[in-house]
Design a protein around this motif. Structure first.
Motif, PDB file in Angstrom:
ATOM      1  N   ARG A   1       9.614   1.640 -15.132  1.00  0.00           N
ATOM      2  CA  ARG A   1       8.925   2.706 -15.853  1.00  0.00           C
ATOM      3  C   ARG A   1       7.507   2.860 -15.294  1.00  0.00           C
ATOM      4  O   ARG A   1       6.777   1.872 -15.149  1.00  0.00           O
ATOM      5  CB  ARG A   1       8.883   2.394 -17.347  1.00  0.00           C
ATOM      6  N   LYS A   2       7.143   4.082 -14.971  1.00  0.00           N
ATOM      7  CA  LYS A   2       5.846   4.295 -14.319  1.00  0.00           C
ATOM      8  C   LYS A   2       4.691   3.817 -15.187  1.00  0.00           C
ATOM      9  O   LYS A   2       3.675   3.321 -14.675  1.00  0.00           O
ATOM     10  CB  LYS A   2       5.673   5.779 -13.972  1.00  0.00           C
ATOM     11  N   SER A   3       4.831   3.918 -16.491  1.00  0.00           N
ATOM     12  CA  SER A   3       3.752   3.497 -17.388  1.00  0.00           C
ATOM     13  C   SER A   3       3.477   1.996 -17.302  1.00  0.00           C
ATOM     14  O   SER A   3       2.393   1.543 -17.668  1.00  0.00           O
ATOM     15  CB  SER A   3       4.088   3.884 -18.834  1.00  0.00           C
ATOM     16  N   LEU A   4       4.450   1.207 -16.806  1.00  0.00           N
ATOM     17  CA  LEU A   4       4.212  -0.222 -16.654  1.00  0.00           C
ATOM     18  C   LEU A   4       3.142  -0.487 -15.595  1.00  0.00           C
ATOM     19  O   LEU A   4       2.334  -1.410 -15.736  1.00  0.00           O
ATOM     20  CB  LEU A   4       5.514  -0.944 -16.288  1.00  0.00           C
ATOM     21  N   PHE A   5       3.113   0.345 -14.554  1.00  0.00           N
ATOM     22  CA  PHE A   5       2.069   0.194 -13.540  1.00  0.00           C
ATOM     23  C   PHE A   5       0.698   0.529 -14.130  1.00  0.00           C
ATOM     24  O   PHE A   5      -0.306  -0.089 -13.770  1.00  0.00           O
ATOM     25  CB  PHE A   5       2.357   1.092 -12.339  1.00  0.00           C
TER      26      PHE A   5
ATOM     27  N   GLY B   1      -1.104  -2.808 -13.706  1.00  0.00           N
ATOM     28  CA  GLY B   1      -1.652  -2.648 -12.368  1.00  0.00           C
ATOM     29  C   GLY B   1      -0.587  -2.405 -11.315  1.00  0.00           C
ATOM     30  O   GLY B   1       0.612  -2.555 -11.560  1.00  0.00           O
ATOM     31  N   LEU B   2      -1.037  -2.025 -10.131  1.00  0.00           N
ATOM     32  CA  LEU B   2      -0.147  -1.678  -9.025  1.00  0.00           C
ATOM     33  C   LEU B   2       0.266  -2.932  -8.247  1.00  0.00           C
ATOM     34  O   LEU B   2      -0.052  -4.058  -8.624  1.00  0.00           O
ATOM     35  CB  LEU B   2      -0.860  -0.686  -8.101  1.00  0.00           C
ATOM     36  N   TYR B   3       0.985  -2.722  -7.142  1.00  0.00           N
ATOM     37  CA  TYR B   3       1.333  -3.829  -6.261  1.00  0.00           C
ATOM     38  C   TYR B   3       0.077  -4.339  -5.560  1.00  0.00           C
ATOM     39  O   TYR B   3      -0.794  -3.556  -5.168  1.00  0.00           O
ATOM     40  CB  TYR B   3       2.371  -3.391  -5.226  1.00  0.00           C
ATOM     41  N   ASP B   4      -0.010  -5.625  -5.389  1.00  0.00           N
ATOM     42  CA  ASP B   4      -1.172  -6.255  -4.760  1.00  0.00           C
ATOM     43  C   ASP B   4      -1.032  -6.175  -3.244  1.00  0.00           C
ATOM     44  O   ASP B   4      -0.112  -6.766  -2.662  1.00  0.00           O
ATOM     45  CB  ASP B   4      -1.263  -7.718  -5.209  1.00  0.00           C
ATOM     46  N   THR B   5      -1.947  -5.466  -2.600  1.00  0.00           N
ATOM     47  CA  THR B   5      -1.880  -5.286  -1.151  1.00  0.00           C
ATOM     48  C   THR B   5      -2.241  -6.558  -0.382  1.00  0.00           C
ATOM     49  O   THR B   5      -2.150  -6.587   0.841  1.00  0.00           O
ATOM     50  CB  THR B   5      -2.799  -4.138  -0.702  1.00  0.00           C
ATOM     51  N   GLY B   6      -2.619  -7.604  -1.095  1.00  0.00           N
ATOM     52  CA  GLY B   6      -2.873  -8.886  -0.446  1.00  0.00           C
ATOM     53  C   GLY B   6      -1.603  -9.612  -0.034  1.00  0.00           C
ATOM     54  O   GLY B   6      -1.673 -10.602   0.703  1.00  0.00           O
TER      55      GLY B   6
ATOM     56  N   ASP C   1       0.829  -1.196   0.000  1.00  0.00           N
ATOM     57  CA  ASP C   1       0.000   0.000   0.000  1.00  0.00           C
ATOM     58  C   ASP C   1       0.871   1.256   0.000  1.00  0.00           C
ATOM     59  O   ASP C   1       0.605   2.219  -0.727  1.00  0.00           O
ATOM     60  CB  ASP C   1      -0.921  -0.009   1.219  1.00  0.00           C
ATOM     61  N   ALA C   2       1.943   1.236   0.791  1.00  0.00           N
ATOM     62  CA  ALA C   2       2.861   2.378   0.829  1.00  0.00           C
ATOM     63  C   ALA C   2       3.540   2.576  -0.524  1.00  0.00           C
ATOM     64  O   ALA C   2       3.697   3.706  -1.003  1.00  0.00           O
ATOM     65  CB  ALA C   2       3.904   2.165   1.927  1.00  0.00           C
ATOM     66  N   MET C   3       3.943   1.489  -1.159  1.00  0.00           N
ATOM     67  CA  MET C   3       4.566   1.587  -2.485  1.00  0.00           C
ATOM     68  C   MET C   3       3.589   2.161  -3.504  1.00  0.00           C
ATOM     69  O   MET C   3       3.964   2.996  -4.342  1.00  0.00           O
ATOM     70  CB  MET C   3       5.062   0.215  -2.924  1.00  0.00           C
ATOM     71  N   ASN C   4       2.340   1.751  -3.434  1.00  0.00           N
ATOM     72  CA  ASN C   4       1.337   2.267  -4.354  1.00  0.00           C
ATOM     73  C   ASN C   4       1.110   3.764  -4.159  1.00  0.00           C
ATOM     74  O   ASN C   4       0.905   4.511  -5.127  1.00  0.00           O
ATOM     75  CB  ASN C   4       0.023   1.509  -4.198  1.00  0.00           C
ATOM     76  N   LYS C   5       1.155   4.213  -2.917  1.00  0.00           N
ATOM     77  CA  LYS C   5       1.023   5.649  -2.659  1.00  0.00           C
ATOM     78  C   LYS C   5       2.182   6.410  -3.292  1.00  0.00           C
ATOM     79  O   LYS C   5       2.002   7.508  -3.838  1.00  0.00           O
ATOM     80  CB  LYS C   5       0.973   5.911  -1.154  1.00  0.00           C
ATOM     81  N   GLY C   6       3.377   5.830  -3.219  1.00  0.00           N
ATOM     82  CA  GLY C   6       4.524   6.453  -3.852  1.00  0.00           C
ATOM     83  C   GLY C   6       4.371   6.538  -5.360  1.00  0.00           C
ATOM     84  O   GLY C   6       4.764   7.535  -5.976  1.00  0.00           O
ATOM     85  N   ILE C   7       3.817   5.493  -5.957  1.00  0.00           N
ATOM     86  CA  ILE C   7       3.593   5.495  -7.406  1.00  0.00           C
ATOM     87  C   ILE C   7       2.655   6.631  -7.801  1.00  0.00           C
ATOM     88  O   ILE C   7       2.911   7.383  -8.751  1.00  0.00           O
ATOM     89  CB  ILE C   7       3.015   4.142  -7.858  1.00  0.00           C
ATOM     90  N   HIS C   8       1.554   6.763  -7.074  1.00  0.00           N
ATOM     91  CA  HIS C   8       0.593   7.824  -7.381  1.00  0.00           C
ATOM     92  C   HIS C   8       1.215   9.211  -7.233  1.00  0.00           C
ATOM     93  O   HIS C   8       0.886  10.134  -7.988  1.00  0.00           O
ATOM     94  CB  HIS C   8      -0.631   7.701  -6.472  1.00  0.00           C
TER      95      HIS C   8
END
Length: 244
Positions: free
Chosen positions: A141-145, A149-154, A61-68
């Motif tokens: 590369r940010k476009s890959l996300f 999709g982003l990292y799975d928080t599961g 979840d923290a990594m996904n926030k960084g991506i955004h």
């Protein structure tokens, strides 16, 4: 990404502050630390492009926030106990950020004096069984996300392997620069201390990303033997440390 990391985060930030001739932004995602981490972050305020300090749902979840929050084309993720290898590494890697969706160097695991070098494997048949890159050395590369999709928080530990395996199946382009060591990876993080939890999350990653009956059969063979091998390897490594 950090939480209550006052004893290690300073080394991470100092390694960023020492970078020469490199254009980059630094984003900290802090899980609402209650120790002196916020004061440490404030000391490096001029270095930081953005600080996000709020509760999160784990590392993914923290990594996904960084991506955004990021505005650059390529992203590198460092945990609070990781730091860049030397003052020129970002400058050295920038010349290779040529459009490939993942550009990865090597990572040093553990203390510089007594650790070991871990080279990126790159994509290939073994990607189906073992992680191809360590995220502390992989510029993504940010476009890959946006594409897969982003990292799975599961996942608590193996969210990076799940992402890289999805990228592999999606045909992502990757380049390995083995001669450049990007960072030093701390050996006291969750993936190091909870080894068997990490192993069984790998099993979940395999089950989720299997592409057909042959893949599932081969994974079944792998998991019939791999946990026993890993148990033995961990036991031997601990005995070795006790003897030294």
């Amino acid at each position: 990404m950090c939480k209550n990391a006052a004893t290690t985060l300073g080394r991470t930030l100092e390694s960023l502050d020492r970078q020469r001739d490199a254009c980059f932004e630094s984003i900290i995602v802090d899980g609402l630390s209650t120790d002196s981490t916020p004061a440490l972050i404030n000391r490096y305020a001029s270095l930081l492009s953005r600080v996000i300090s709020e509760p999160d749902d784990g590392i993914a979840d923290a990594m996904n926030k960084g991506i955004h929050a990021a505005s650059g084309k390529y992203l590198l993720f460092l945990n609070a106990d990781d730091y860049l290898w030397d003052a020129d590494v970002l400058c050295s890697m920038q010349r290779y950020l040529d459009g490939s969706e993942i550009v990865a160097g090597s990572v040093w695991y553990g203390p510089k004096e007594s650790g070991k070098l871990m080279r990126s494997r790159g994509f290939g048949p073994w990607t189906r069984y073992k992680i191809p890159f360590h995220h502390q050395g992989a510029f993504i590369r940010k476009s890959l996300f946006d594409r897969i999709g982003l990292y799975d928080t599961g996942y608590r530990i193996d969210m990076d392997y799940d992402f890289f395996l999805r990228a592999y199946h999606a045909g992502a382009t990757a380049r390995v620069i083995p001669e450049i060591t990007v960072s030093v990876m701390g050996d006291q993080g969750i993936s190091s201390l909870q080894i068997m939890d990490r192993i069984y999350e790998e099993k979940r990653v395999h089950e989720r990303n299997a592409t057909g009956p042959v893949d599932r059969f081969l994974h079944g063979l792998w998991w019939a033997f791999y946990p026993h091998y890993k148990h033995a390897a961990v036991w031997l490594e601990r005995r070795k440390k006790l003897r030294t």
